[in-house]
Enzyme design. Structure first.
Site, PDB file in Angstrom:
ATOM      1  N   SER A 113       0.812  -1.225   0.000  1.00  0.00           N
ATOM      2  CA  SER A 113       0.000   0.000   0.000  1.00  0.00           C
ATOM      3  C   SER A 113       0.841   1.269   0.000  1.00  0.00           C
ATOM      4  O   SER A 113       1.755   1.421   0.819  1.00  0.00           O
ATOM      5  CB  SER A 113      -0.895  -0.021   1.249  1.00  0.00           C
ATOM      6  OG  SER A 113      -1.291   1.286   1.595  1.00  0.00           O
ATOM      7  N   GLY A 114       0.491   2.188  -0.890  1.00  0.00           N
ATOM      8  CA  GLY A 114       1.180   3.480  -0.905  1.00  0.00           C
ATOM      9  C   GLY A 114       0.898   4.266   0.365  1.00  0.00           C
ATOM     10  O   GLY A 114       1.799   4.901   0.928  1.00  0.00           O
ATOM     11  N   LEU A 115      -0.352   4.182   0.821  1.00  0.00           N
ATOM     12  CA  LEU A 115      -0.716   4.914   2.037  1.00  0.00           C
ATOM     13  C   LEU A 115       0.096   4.417   3.231  1.00  0.00           C
ATOM     14  O   LEU A 115       0.706   5.204   3.959  1.00  0.00           O
ATOM     15  CB  LEU A 115      -2.223   4.736   2.330  1.00  0.00           C
ATOM     16  CG  LEU A 115      -2.687   5.234   3.693  1.00  0.00           C
ATOM     17  CD1 LEU A 115      -2.498   6.741   3.821  1.00  0.00           C
ATOM     18  CD2 LEU A 115      -4.147   4.861   3.946  1.00  0.00           C
ATOM     19  N   ASP A 126       0.969  10.532   1.926  1.00  0.00           N
ATOM     20  CA  ASP A 126       0.749   9.686   0.739  1.00  0.00           C
ATOM     21  C   ASP A 126       0.653  10.587  -0.495  1.00  0.00           C
ATOM     22  O   ASP A 126      -0.337  10.595  -1.211  1.00  0.00           O
ATOM     23  CB  ASP A 126      -0.549   8.884   0.974  1.00  0.00           C
ATOM     24  CG  ASP A 126      -0.789   7.829  -0.101  1.00  0.00           C
ATOM     25  OD1 ASP A 126       0.142   7.540  -0.870  1.00  0.00           O
ATOM     26  OD2 ASP A 126      -1.918   7.298  -0.162  1.00  0.00           O
ATOM     27  N   ASP A 133       1.114  -0.997  -4.910  1.00  0.00           N
ATOM     28  CA  ASP A 133       0.334   0.196  -5.212  1.00  0.00           C
ATOM     29  C   ASP A 133       1.330   1.201  -5.801  1.00  0.00           C
ATOM     30  O   ASP A 133       2.069   1.850  -5.063  1.00  0.00           O
ATOM     31  CB  ASP A 133      -0.282   0.694  -3.907  1.00  0.00           C
ATOM     32  CG  ASP A 133      -0.922   2.053  -4.034  1.00  0.00           C
ATOM     33  OD1 ASP A 133      -1.014   2.568  -5.164  1.00  0.00           O
ATOM     34  OD2 ASP A 133      -1.326   2.590  -2.989  1.00  0.00           O
ATOM     35  N   ASP A 171       0.954   3.960  -7.302  1.00  0.00           N
ATOM     36  CA  ASP A 171       0.450   5.332  -7.466  1.00  0.00           C
ATOM     37  C   ASP A 171       0.205   5.616  -8.957  1.00  0.00           C
ATOM     38  O   ASP A 171      -0.497   4.879  -9.609  1.00  0.00           O
ATOM     39  CB  ASP A 171       1.422   6.337  -6.831  1.00  0.00           C
ATOM     40  CG  ASP A 171       1.433   6.192  -5.300  1.00  0.00           C
ATOM     41  OD1 ASP A 171       0.472   5.605  -4.754  1.00  0.00           O
ATOM     42  OD2 ASP A 171       2.394   6.655  -4.669  1.00  0.00           O
ATOM     43  N   GLU A 221      -2.792   4.232 -10.918  1.00  0.00           N
ATOM     44  CA  GLU A 221      -4.087   4.925 -10.898  1.00  0.00           C
ATOM     45  C   GLU A 221      -4.057   6.122 -11.846  1.00  0.00           C
ATOM     46  O   GLU A 221      -2.996   6.748 -12.025  1.00  0.00           O
ATOM     47  CB  GLU A 221      -4.433   5.355  -9.473  1.00  0.00           C
ATOM     48  CG  GLU A 221      -3.457   6.309  -8.835  1.00  0.00           C
ATOM     49  CD  GLU A 221      -3.601   6.390  -7.308  1.00  0.00           C
ATOM     50  OE1 GLU A 221      -3.368   5.361  -6.627  1.00  0.00           O
ATOM     51  OE2 GLU A 221      -3.929   7.483  -6.807  1.00  0.00           O
ATOM     52  N   LYS A 227       0.577  12.390  -6.680  1.00  0.00           N
ATOM     53  CA  LYS A 227      -0.828  12.099  -6.376  1.00  0.00           C
ATOM     54  C   LYS A 227      -1.162  12.445  -4.918  1.00  0.00           C
ATOM     55  O   LYS A 227      -0.282  12.724  -4.099  1.00  0.00           O
ATOM     56  CB  LYS A 227      -1.146  10.621  -6.658  1.00  0.00           C
ATOM     57  CG  LYS A 227      -0.222   9.575  -6.069  1.00  0.00           C
ATOM     58  CD  LYS A 227      -0.241   9.413  -4.558  1.00  0.00           C
ATOM     59  CE  LYS A 227      -1.592   9.049  -3.980  1.00  0.00           C
ATOM     60  NZ  LYS A 227      -1.754   7.598  -3.801  1.00  0.00           N
ATOM     61  N   ASN A 277      -3.848  10.938  -1.722  1.00  0.00           N
ATOM     62  CA  ASN A 277      -4.681   9.784  -1.369  1.00  0.00           C
ATOM     63  C   ASN A 277      -6.131  10.043  -1.755  1.00  0.00           C
ATOM     64  O   ASN A 277      -6.653  11.145  -1.607  1.00  0.00           O
ATOM     65  CB  ASN A 277      -4.563   9.484   0.133  1.00  0.00           C
ATOM     66  CG  ASN A 277      -5.301   8.219   0.499  1.00  0.00           C
ATOM     67  OD1 ASN A 277      -6.505   8.232   0.741  1.00  0.00           O
ATOM     68  ND2 ASN A 277      -4.593   7.103   0.506  1.00  0.00           N
ATOM     69  N   SER A 278      -6.784   8.990  -2.218  1.00  0.00           N
ATOM     70  CA  SER A 278      -8.144   9.118  -2.756  1.00  0.00           C
ATOM     71  C   SER A 278      -9.152   9.600  -1.718  1.00  0.00           C
ATOM     72  O   SER A 278     -10.206  10.119  -2.073  1.00  0.00           O
ATOM     73  CB  SER A 278      -8.606   7.759  -3.287  1.00  0.00           C
ATOM     74  OG  SER A 278      -7.693   7.298  -4.244  1.00  0.00           O
ATOM     75  N   ARG A 313      -6.093   1.243 -12.235  1.00  0.00           N
ATOM     76  CA  ARG A 313      -7.041   1.686 -11.205  1.00  0.00           C
ATOM     77  C   ARG A 313      -7.804   2.894 -11.729  1.00  0.00           C
ATOM     78  O   ARG A 313      -7.203   3.912 -12.074  1.00  0.00           O
ATOM     79  CB  ARG A 313      -6.258   2.023  -9.947  1.00  0.00           C
ATOM     80  CG  ARG A 313      -7.037   2.787  -8.898  1.00  0.00           C
ATOM     81  CD  ARG A 313      -6.292   2.673  -7.593  1.00  0.00           C
ATOM     82  NE  ARG A 313      -6.614   3.739  -6.665  1.00  0.00           N
ATOM     83  CZ  ARG A 313      -6.053   3.859  -5.466  1.00  0.00           C
ATOM     84  NH1 ARG A 313      -5.132   2.988  -5.073  1.00  0.00           N
ATOM     85  NH2 ARG A 313      -6.399   4.851  -4.675  1.00  0.00           N
ATOM     86  N   HIS A 323     -12.306   2.017  -7.769  1.00  0.00           N
ATOM     87  CA  HIS A 323     -12.247   2.539  -6.399  1.00  0.00           C
ATOM     88  C   HIS A 323     -13.437   3.429  -6.122  1.00  0.00           C
ATOM     89  O   HIS A 323     -13.975   4.081  -7.038  1.00  0.00           O
ATOM     90  CB  HIS A 323     -10.936   3.316  -6.202  1.00  0.00           C
ATOM     91  CG  HIS A 323     -10.505   3.355  -4.767  1.00  0.00           C
ATOM     92  ND1 HIS A 323     -11.024   2.537  -3.795  1.00  0.00           N
ATOM     93  CD2 HIS A 323      -9.570   4.126  -4.130  1.00  0.00           C
ATOM     94  CE1 HIS A 323     -10.442   2.798  -2.628  1.00  0.00           C
ATOM     95  NE2 HIS A 323      -9.549   3.759  -2.810  1.00  0.00           N
TER      96      HIS A 323
HETATM   97  C1  SPV Z   1      -3.411   2.587  -0.629  1.00  0.00           C
HETATM   98  O1  SPV Z   1      -3.543   1.673   0.183  1.00  0.00           O
HETATM   99  O2  SPV Z   1      -2.440   3.323  -0.646  1.00  0.00           O
HETATM  100  C2  SPV Z   1      -4.448   2.815  -1.624  1.00  0.00           C
HETATM  101  C3  SPV Z   1      -5.810   2.489  -1.306  1.00  0.00           C
HETATM  102  O3  SPV Z   1      -4.142   3.338  -2.647  1.00  0.00           O
HETATM  103  S1  SPV Z   1      -6.523   3.903  -0.758  1.00  0.00           S
HETATM  104  O4  SPV Z   1      -5.843   4.381   0.383  1.00  0.00           O
HETATM  105  O5  SPV Z   1      -7.907   3.512  -0.478  1.00  0.00           O
HETATM  106  O6  SPV Z   1      -6.510   4.885  -1.821  1.00  0.00           O
HETATM  107 MG    MG Z   2      -2.375   4.286  -2.601  1.00  0.00          MG
END
Ligand code: SPV
Ligand code: MG
Length: 541
Positions: A45-47, A57, A84, A86, A113, A119, A121-122, A158, A189
């Site tokens: 996971s990027g986060l 993130d 992930d 990004d 994505e 980027k 975070n979503s 994504r 997502h």
């Molecule tokens: C992550 O886990 O970094 C993701 C998922 O990209 S989210 O945080 O839901 O965007």
């Molecule tokens: Mg991410």
């Protein structure tokens, strides 16, 4: 262990007919925990990787820092990692380099994505975030697919259309373009608390290619809903990091307040669990194989009770082991060779003219019935003197000279019983000294470099055609086997017929009891002092 490559494993998961689950990890330790829990894949996971670095993130951690972290995760586990990635950390060119670097680290797949670098975070003001140009992003996917060298490496596209405030039509249009560009799967997502967006997407999309979801926000949806809608894969995207955050905050707060460990200790993993996860046991095993043995666990027993009549007047006032060679007693040379490999714990069994055996720093055990007993009686006395506390021990003689190669090599072998056989026996038609001739499972040859050799018989009566060498008077016995050895000797010596028994009878008894006795071959490296002539030669040795 799975024999498939990580790429094959991931492709199989993505294309499986079941709903599959992968779980977030953010470093080597958490990756291992995911694997041990039984997951078949890991979400890099990027986060959470950025969070564990303590940064946002927002591509604040560089892509090579992410890569280094992934390498630890990949090395620690056997299951595939979906990174992930990004936005691919740049344009199509950066994407290609990323793919090559991921493949080098056995990362099985990457998800990119359709947003703009750097980027966000979503879940942070998603609908204010700009999306990538659809053609530019499709080109990036194509470039990625062209860069991969392993056909099973997967690229997941994504679609952030819902996140960025667009509707189903935009999501489908983009998914279709990315699918055409070669994406192996689509991650759709959504930041809604209900699964409406992803369900409507899946209804329209059908089975065009596998669809992956991240139910972080619509977490209350029963998993069966995803299963019935035939999604391919669910990502539990950040839950280990969040668990760690909660627990670490609690522990830190408690420690600060209480200034003691009492209420903490039982609620956290013991240090031994940390060692286990780190694979400490494997290193300990390897140390036994590759490091010189800890000399604290090594000992020697020197059998030196007999006179050595064959040396005539040289042994009138002292036993053979105290006869001088180049001005120093034989025993002293032997002790030096043991000391040189770190063995300090040396027991000498003396008998004949024991008062003449007085070298310092040795443990003496006396066999006063030396004239009337044999080697095994002396050996048993030495073992009894250990009072049940045994070390890995070399048994050798007070009249056999050797260089340090011998003990060093014996202690390197892990087996319980290890002996040395000199394969240059030809010409010695009779060999009554020591245990005699040895027949082994293989003769000394190039082959024995690659295979282990074991003793088959030992003694004076081995037929000439079967002789592979002579026993040189060195037997290593592991600490565990010392205990058994003492029991066997107690048993053997309870029979008066064995009163004068020597080492060859012991070998025969061990073979009869089916103990494997490992043989190491050598040519030379020792000298049996058997005559005045030998003493002259020993000076040269
Ligand atoms: C992550 O886990 O970094 C993701 C998922 O990209 S989210 O945080 O839901 O965007
Ligand atoms: Mg991410």
């Amino acid at each position: 262990m799975n024999t498939k490559t990580k790429c094959q494993q991931f492709r199989q998961l993505l294309q499986s007919q079941e709903l599959e689950f992968i779980c977030e990890a953010h470093n080597g330790l958490s990756a291992k925990i995911v694997e041990e829990a039984g997951f078949k894949g890991i979400w890099g996971s990027g986060l959470t990787i950025s969070a564990q670095f303590g940064v946002r993130d927002n591509n604040e951690a560089s892509w090579t820092q992410i890569l280094d972290n992934l390498e630890f995760m990949s090395d620690a586990t056997h299951i595939p990692i979906l990174l992930d990635g990004d936005t691919g950390y740049g344009n199509f060119n950066n994407m290609q380099r990323l793919i090559r670097k991921l493949e080098q680290r056995q990362i099985a797949a990457v998800c990119i994505e359709d947003k703009i670098f750097p980027k966000t975070n979503s879940f942070l003001k998603g609908d204010a975030q700009p999306m990538a140009d659809i053609d530019e992003f499709s080109g990036k996917i194509k470039a990625g697919k062209d860069a991969q060298t392993d056909d099973d490496f997967c690229i997941i596209a994504r679609v952030e259309a819902f996140i960025c405030g667009w509707g189903l039509a935009e999501a489908l249009r983009r998914a279709e373009a990315y699918h055409q560009a070669g994406a192996d799967g689509i991650l759709i997502h959504s930041a809604l608390a209900v699964p409406d967006e992803i369900l409507s997407f899946k209804r329209e999309w059908g089975d065009r290619c596998p669809v992956v979801i991240v139910p972080t926000k619509y977490y209350s949806t029963p998993t069966d809903v995803f299963r019935q809608s035939e999604f391919a894969m669910v990502i539990w995207a950040n839950h280990l990091l969040r668990t760690a955050v909660t627990t670490m905050q609690k522990t830190a707060k408690t420690l600060k307040e209480q200034e003691h460990l009492l209420s903490i200790e039982d609620r956290i993993a013991p240090v031994s669990e940390v060692f286990r996860l780190q694979g400490a046991a494997e290193l300990q095993e390897a140390e036994k194989r590759y490091l010189p043995q800890n000399s604290e666990n090594m000992a020697a027993i020197i059998l030196a009770a007999s006179r050595g009549d064959e040396l005539g007047e040289l042994t009138e006032d002292k036993p053979k082991t105290m006869v001088h060679i180049q001005g120093t007693p034989l025993l002293s040379h032997i002790v030096d060779a043991y000391n040189a490999v770190g063995i300090k714990n040396i027991t000498v069994v003396r008998g004949y003219k024991k008062e003449a055996v007085t070298l310092p720093n040795l443990t003496y055990v006396d066999n006063d019935r030396f004239a009337d007993t044999g080697e095994l009686d002396s050996l048993l006395k030495a073992l009894r003197a250990k009072n049940g506390t045994f070390q890995d021990t070399i048994i050798s003689y007070g009249d056999v000279l050797f260089n340090q190669y011998i003990p060093q090599t014996l202690f390197q072998e892990q087996e319980d019983l290890v002996m040395f056989v000199d394969s240059s026996w030809e010409g010695k038609t009779s060999y009554t000294r020591l245990g005699g001739f040895a027949e082994c499972t293989l003769p000394n040859s190039r082959k024995t470099f690659h295979s282990k050799v074991y003793l088959q018989q030992l003694g004076q009566d081995v037929p000439e055609a079967s002789i592979h060498g002579v026993w040189m008077g060195f037997l290593k016995v592991s600490s565990k086997a010392c205990e058994q050895l003492q029991e066997i000797l107690e048993h053997m010596l309870a029979d008066p017929a064995n009163r004068k028994a020597g080492m060859s009878q012991l070998f025969q008894e061990l073979l009869r009891r089916k103990f494997p006795i490992r043989v190491l071959y050598t040519v030379g490296h020792w000298l049996d002092i058997n005559s005045l002539d030998d003493i002259v030669h020993a000076g040269e040795f």
